[in-house]
Design a protein around this motif. Structure first.
Motif, PDB file in Angstrom:
ATOM      1  N   GLY A 217       2.522   1.911   4.040  1.00 38.63           N
ATOM      2  CA  GLY A 217       2.873   0.494   3.834  1.00 38.63           C
ATOM      3  C   GLY A 217       3.896  -0.059   4.788  1.00 38.63           C
ATOM      4  O   GLY A 217       4.324  -1.203   4.621  1.00 38.63           O
TER       5      GLY A 217
ATOM      6  N   THR B 165      -6.228  -1.227   6.238  1.00 40.07           N
ATOM      7  CA  THR B 165      -6.693  -1.896   5.021  1.00 40.07           C
ATOM      8  C   THR B 165      -8.217  -1.903   4.912  1.00 40.07           C
ATOM      9  O   THR B 165      -8.777  -2.493   3.990  1.00 40.07           O
ATOM     10  CB  THR B 165      -6.174  -3.357   4.977  1.00 40.07           C
ATOM     11  OG1 THR B 165      -6.505  -3.992   6.213  1.00 40.07           O
ATOM     12  CG2 THR B 165      -4.679  -3.425   4.768  1.00 40.07           C
TER      13      THR B 165
ATOM     14  N   THR C 158       6.682  -0.846  -1.183  1.00 42.61           N
ATOM     15  CA  THR C 158       5.962  -1.781  -2.064  1.00 42.61           C
ATOM     16  C   THR C 158       6.614  -3.170  -2.097  1.00 42.61           C
ATOM     17  O   THR C 158       6.024  -4.122  -2.587  1.00 42.61           O
ATOM     18  CB  THR C 158       5.923  -1.238  -3.504  1.00 42.61           C
ATOM     19  OG1 THR C 158       7.282  -0.953  -3.901  1.00 42.61           O
ATOM     20  CG2 THR C 158       5.085   0.009  -3.602  1.00 42.61           C
TER      21      THR C 158
ATOM     22  N   GLU D 203      -5.365  -8.764   1.611  1.00 39.52           N
ATOM     23  CA  GLU D 203      -4.051  -8.166   1.368  1.00 39.52           C
ATOM     24  C   GLU D 203      -2.920  -9.100   1.791  1.00 39.52           C
ATOM     25  O   GLU D 203      -3.093  -9.925   2.686  1.00 39.52           O
ATOM     26  CB  GLU D 203      -3.914  -6.846   2.156  1.00 39.52           C
ATOM     27  CG  GLU D 203      -4.682  -5.696   1.570  1.00 39.52           C
ATOM     28  CD  GLU D 203      -6.169  -5.738   1.916  1.00 39.52           C
ATOM     29  OE1 GLU D 203      -6.600  -6.670   2.622  1.00 39.52           O
ATOM     30  OE2 GLU D 203      -6.905  -4.845   1.457  1.00 39.52           O
ATOM     31  N   LYS D 204      -1.765  -8.875   1.163  1.00 38.97           N
ATOM     32  CA  LYS D 204      -0.573  -9.654   1.523  1.00 38.97           C
ATOM     33  C   LYS D 204       0.243  -8.851   2.552  1.00 38.97           C
ATOM     34  O   LYS D 204       0.686  -7.730   2.266  1.00 38.97           O
ATOM     35  CB  LYS D 204       0.272  -9.927   0.283  1.00 38.97           C
ATOM     36  CG  LYS D 204       1.537 -10.679   0.638  1.00 38.97           C
ATOM     37  CD  LYS D 204       2.284 -11.159  -0.582  1.00 38.97           C
ATOM     38  CE  LYS D 204       3.544 -11.868  -0.134  1.00 38.97           C
ATOM     39  NZ  LYS D 204       4.336 -12.343  -1.257  1.00 38.97           N
TER      40      LYS D 204
ATOM     41  N   ASP E 252       1.456  -5.732   0.387  1.00 35.41           N
ATOM     42  CA  ASP E 252       0.606  -4.549   0.594  1.00 35.41           C
ATOM     43  C   ASP E 252       1.007  -3.779   1.850  1.00 35.41           C
ATOM     44  O   ASP E 252       0.990  -2.556   1.863  1.00 35.41           O
ATOM     45  CB  ASP E 252      -0.857  -4.993   0.680  1.00 35.41           C
ATOM     46  CG  ASP E 252      -1.303  -5.645  -0.625  1.00 35.41           C
ATOM     47  OD1 ASP E 252      -1.241  -4.965  -1.663  1.00 35.41           O
ATOM     48  OD2 ASP E 252      -1.656  -6.834  -0.607  1.00 35.41           O
TER      49      ASP E 252
ATOM     50  N   ARG F  21       7.014  -8.739  -3.041  1.00 37.87           N
ATOM     51  CA  ARG F  21       6.078  -7.610  -3.054  1.00 37.87           C
ATOM     52  C   ARG F  21       4.996  -7.854  -1.993  1.00 37.87           C
ATOM     53  O   ARG F  21       4.792  -9.000  -1.561  1.00 37.87           O
ATOM     54  CB  ARG F  21       5.438  -7.461  -4.444  1.00 37.87           C
ATOM     55  CG  ARG F  21       6.465  -7.369  -5.560  1.00 37.87           C
ATOM     56  CD  ARG F  21       5.916  -6.743  -6.806  1.00 37.87           C
ATOM     57  NE  ARG F  21       5.660  -5.316  -6.648  1.00 37.87           N
ATOM     58  CZ  ARG F  21       6.609  -4.373  -6.575  1.00 37.87           C
ATOM     59  NH1 ARG F  21       7.875  -4.706  -6.618  1.00 37.87           N
ATOM     60  NH2 ARG F  21       6.306  -3.099  -6.433  1.00 37.87           N
TER      61      ARG F  21
END
Ligand code: FAD
Length: 386
Positions: free
Chosen positions: A338, A365, A179, A3-4, A197, A195
């Motif tokens: 988030g 996550t 987001t 994930e970012k 995660d 953008r």
């Protein structure tokens, strides 16, 4: 592909987070509105706490400090001096505080060594010659910039992207989750969207302003304090008064300067906190009780920084507020996925704050990846600029 994770805030907490998350294999980007460490972290005294200052009234913070003090000595020895600290008793009240102080240091795992006045003066000749007792603890001087820059250098070498002069000015949300963020690039005077995660609000005393942009609240109390630097290194060790932590009772040697700290008050807005003129003389007068030469020393500079205090304990007196930290998962507190906020703590505990926050990100996550920062030796801060 992992994930970012997007970190907002390039102070010590953000630096340690970028390092921890990059080591765990996440894709990491960090955005800081000014120069890195230009918030509170680059402006503090530079005391690596042993925890002794908090042992009596804030034992949880004291235990965290001694644990992190030991870890930082292993992973970033080049960022600190091995100079130790002295807690000095000047009167009957200080002496009466001593047994409780020693008992609580013992309970928190903080090593202490009692010195006679003669022994203390032999180590530190500029101490007030009328001192009544002194206790040696493993406090140390750290470089407020270089220590977190070691974290940034290592994070970047492990793939983290670090953006300074990039201010977060808004959030994108969809279906009850954050987001994206809108970033104002101050260098190019251009706005763009990022953008991700998971977004981490690591903006310290500014955490309330940022979370408000996402429509949620965090219990942050900005607590400014003034510091005065005077010329020449008057002591080699960090000097604290042996009493319940108060104002004007810390002296931290930094290279060839001596930093006198500090005062404390509460501010509505960390950007509007002003430096009260009278604090300079008050700090000199109070610190001169410990080290009389402070009174004659030439003032080098006077500045302030803003503590990210947590407003949970209900205490009105900022000195009573815990220096512990907390992570807030806004999915649980506000039904907004988030977004995670981490506030409170000390520069001394930046690595631990990052570990706990990264553990939360892992559980969100669905990754079971252990933290490796306790044993990973940090790169030199100079590598950041290569
Ligand atoms: C007077 C004083 C003395 C202290 N002395 C010590 C000490 O000797 N030892 C010690 O261990 N601790 C000390 N502390 C505590 C310590 O400095 C702080 O707890 C710690 O530095 C906080 O780090 P942080 O990364 O959470 O916050 P910060 O360092 O403030 O980082 C937050 C960053 O977020 C950035 N930011 C804000 N808004 C935005 C935005 N919109 N977009 C992008 N970025 C944004 C800010 O510019 C800032 O750089 C002291 C604190 C004070 C006030």
């Amino acid at each position: 592909m992992m994930e970012k994770i997007v970190i907002i805030g390039g102070g010590g907490t953000g630096a340690a987070l970028a390092h921890d998350l990059a080591l765990r294999g996440f894709e990491v980007s960090l955005f800081e509105r000014g120069e890195l460490l230009s918030g509170t972290t680059g402006r503090h005294h530079g005391l690596l706490h042993s925890g002794a200052r908090y042992a009596v009234h804030d034992p949880a913070a004291a235990r965290e400090c001694i644990q992190e003090n030991k870890i930082l000595r292993r992973i970033a020895p080049q960022a600190l001096e091995q100079n130790d600290g002295l807690f000095v008793a000047l009167d009957e009240n200080d002496l009466a505080f001593k047994p409780l102080f020693l008992e609580n240091c013992r309970a928190a795992g903080i090593p202490t060594r009692e010195l006679s006045a003669q022994q203390a003066l032999a180590l530190e000749p500029e101490l007030n010659p009328d001192l009544r007792a002194a206790i040696q603890v493993p406090d140390a001087t750290i470089d407020a910039w270089r220590l977190p820059l070691h974290f940034f250098a290592t994070a970047r070498a492990n793939g983290a992207r670090i953006h300074n002069f990039s201010e977060v000015i808004g959030f994108d949300q969809a279906n009850g989750a954050v987001t994206g963020i809108r970033v104002l690039d101050h260098r190019r005077q251009r706005e763009h969207d990022i953008r991700g995660d998971v977004f981490i609000n690591a903006t310290g005393a500014w955490a309330g302003k940022i979370s408000a942009r996402a429509g949620v609240q965090v219990p942050i109390l900005p607590g400014p304090g003034v510091m005065v630097a005077v010329h020449s290194r008057l002591t080699n060790m960090v000097i604290n008064r042996l009493h319940q932590a108060g104002e004007g009772d810390i002296i931290v040697p930094q290279r060839q300067l001596t930093i006198l700290g500090t005062s404390i008050w509460l501010a509505e807005d960390p950007d509007l906190a002003e430096l009260p003129r009278e604090h300079r003389q008050r700090l000199i007068d109070l610190c001169a009780k410990l080290v009389p030469a402070v009174k004659e020393a030439k003032v080098h500079s006077v500045w302030h920084a803003v503590r990210p205090l947590i407003a949970l304990s209900g205490a009105d007196d900022p000195l009573e507020i815990s220096r512990d930290f907390d992570c807030f998962d806004h999915r649980e507190t506000d039904n907004l996925a988030g977004l995670v906020t981490v506030i409170g703590g000390k520069a001394t505990t930046m690595r631990l704050m990052a570990e706990k926050t990264a553990d939360l990100i892992c559980s969100q996550t669905g990754h079971n990846i252990a933290c490796k920062t306790k044993t990973t030796r940090l790169m030199n801060y100079r590598d950041f600029y290569k």
